[in-house]
Design a protein around this motif. Sequence first.
Motif, mmCIF file in Angstrom:
data_model
loop_
_atom_site.group_PDB
_atom_site.id
_atom_site.type_symbol
_atom_site.label_atom_id
_atom_site.label_comp_id
_atom_site.label_asym_id
_atom_site.label_seq_id
_atom_site.Cartn_x
_atom_site.Cartn_y
_atom_site.Cartn_z
ATOM 1 N N LEU A 161 0.839 -1.209 0.000
ATOM 2 C CA LEU A 161 0.000 0.000 0.000
ATOM 3 C C LEU A 161 0.872 1.257 0.000
ATOM 4 N N SER A 185 -0.761 4.743 -1.202
ATOM 5 C CA SER A 185 -2.167 4.617 -0.790
ATOM 6 C C SER A 185 -2.221 4.151 0.663
ATOM 7 N N ILE A 194 -8.527 3.159 -0.533
ATOM 8 C CA ILE A 194 -8.912 1.845 -1.079
ATOM 9 C C ILE A 194 -10.290 1.971 -1.720
ATOM 10 N N THR A 201 -6.774 0.283 -5.415
ATOM 11 C CA THR A 201 -6.645 1.534 -4.676
ATOM 12 C C THR A 201 -7.418 2.625 -5.420
#
Length: 370
Positions: free
Chosen positions: A196, A201, A207, A232
């Motif tokens: 991530l 993100s 998300i 994402t």
Amino acid sequence: MTWTIVLAGASGYGATYVREIAELEARGLVRLVGLCDLQPLDGDARRQFGDRALDARLDRLLAETRPDLAVVATPIHTHLPLGRQVLEAGSHLLLEKPPAPSAAEWQEILTLARSRQLSCQVGFQSLGSGAYARLAELMAAGKLGEIRGIGCYGAWSRDAAYYRRAAWAGRRELNGVPVADGALTNPFAHAVATALALDGSTGWDDIADLETELLRVRDIQVDDTSCLRLRTARGTVITVAVTLAARTPAEPVIVVHGTQGRAELHYTRDLLVLDGQSEHHGRISPLRNLLTHLDQGAPLQCDIASCGAFTRVLEHINATPAPRLIGERWLAHESDGPQDRIHIPGVEAAVRASAERLATFAELAEPWAV
Ligand SMILES: NC(=O)c1ccc[n+]([C@@H]2O[C@H](COP(=O)([O-])OP(=O)(O)OC[C@H]3O[C@@H](n4cnc5c(N)ncnc54)[C@H](O)[C@@H]3O)[C@@H](O)[C@H]2O)c1
């Protein structure tokens, strides 16, 4: 400056902090003023810090010692109560990962830290790796071209003794409180958080959607063989396929598929492989980074605020029906007794295929998953 520090949780993973704090103390960077643990200190901790204040109650120890910062390396379901005591005592906090076993608890720690203007670092040490930083920089600069997706695979093996070592091991909840000790939220939490972070993100709203396949080979409450796929908000597909039931364990790898290049981040080894070329990097630990943050204002590697997207994954897993037990005919047993190991023949290839094709186990038609 020499920062005063308290450590909660002196054995288990806390032993890593015992060693690191001893090294930092030898260099005059910190002074350990107290330890909190429910158990007496083990040999190593006693040798290093047997002369320091030891208390099973963190609030009392904090009131006596008034440290600048505290490290909380205790079981996941104790993070909020102990973290809250640290912040309410006015100390900065280094909290082990995952920061909390539910979104509500994560939010409470974040809100408290912000309202007290205290720093809260989370111990996702992969984010302090030079290999991670270099890859994130290359991706942000477009050096891999457009990112088609990020796939992570991991295959470790955990025997029966692993689940017997602590009351919280392998639990979704314990005495009514969430624990979240599943493969994706604990042993392979770094894979989720690092993938991530590579995509930039990290916030709760970063998300767009997510799906999971949660499976298990043992009589536990949580997943030990799992596949996560999410998209994402910026459109990147991320998959994380992992198992704790491998016959041939290997260190996990995050594969970044770009239109102009391919990168493999071996996040436990500080190794980056760019189109086949290996680069070895160093790392800065979460504690060392927190000290530099406090001393010089360096950004935190993993501010608790940047665990929003990770916590959203965790909350999704908490809300998913209990993991499905894989049928006995797909499993192999190595021995009986405490060292009992169960593996899923072929699972190493399956997690790898998931990362290469950004596919779920079901899409790969893995017979044990469908
Ligand atoms: N960053 C990493 O790579 C990594 C690796 C392993 C574990 N961890 C994390 O470290 C934390 C601890 O995991 P562990 O497996 O070492 O746990 P553990 O059950 O072995 O407990 C660690 C220590 O905390 C003590 N403890 C337990 N409850 C306490 C309490 N209420 N007050 C004070 N001390 C208490 C225990 O006696 C023990 O000494 C978890 O959050 C885990 O996810 C991180």
